[in-house]
Enzyme design. Sequence first.
Site: not given
Length: 226
Positions: A15-16
């Site tokens: 997600l990063s």
Amino acid sequence: MGPLPRTVELFYDVLSPYSWLGFEILCRYQNIWNINLQLRPSLITGIMKDSGNKPPGLLPRKGQYMANDLKLLRHHLQIPIHFPKDFLSVMLEKGSLSAMRFLTALNLEHPEMLEKASRELWMRVWSRNEDITEPQSILAAAEKAGMSAEQAQGLLEKMSTPKVKNQLKETTEAACRYGAFGLPITVAHVDGQTHMLFGSDRMELLAHLLGEKWMGPVPPAVNARL
């Protein structure tokens, strides 16, 4: 016989976006520097909660800066990263729990495939604006990474087991113990000392700590292949 490789851990969540940047740089250097790179799938929401941090998208100016920053980094690092169309939904509503449980299960069963599968999941969410929460999307990423349909389905079925859930929790807690307040963090074990570096832009400092040569985010040997 040369010195033993130093252990370098990368704690990351797909997600990063900055985790992807740090991941690719370290993967490029893992066969250039004398290191043993260990990939640690973690859960960024758990780290945020534990540290009291908040996602950058909750602060409009920071979110706008991030969008511009990633656009520049796309060219500088030669990584096909693009901002998702519905950024807040991706970051705050959909999350990455299923994807990170899948990668945790994969790391337990077939660690040699973790690098490719992680990259495919990043490609889906941060390059092609595709969902990574649906089982079929995770299966598609796994198969593109070289897994058979049977392997991928087997891992999907193990995602909800206590073993996988506990492992992801333990890895996330380990990142917190190192002092993480977001991701990625790179943890270098050098001469009996442990150094935690936050972000994807500390690789030159990592090279200094390791006593290795920094040749930019795209070293010549890699640049020739791109």
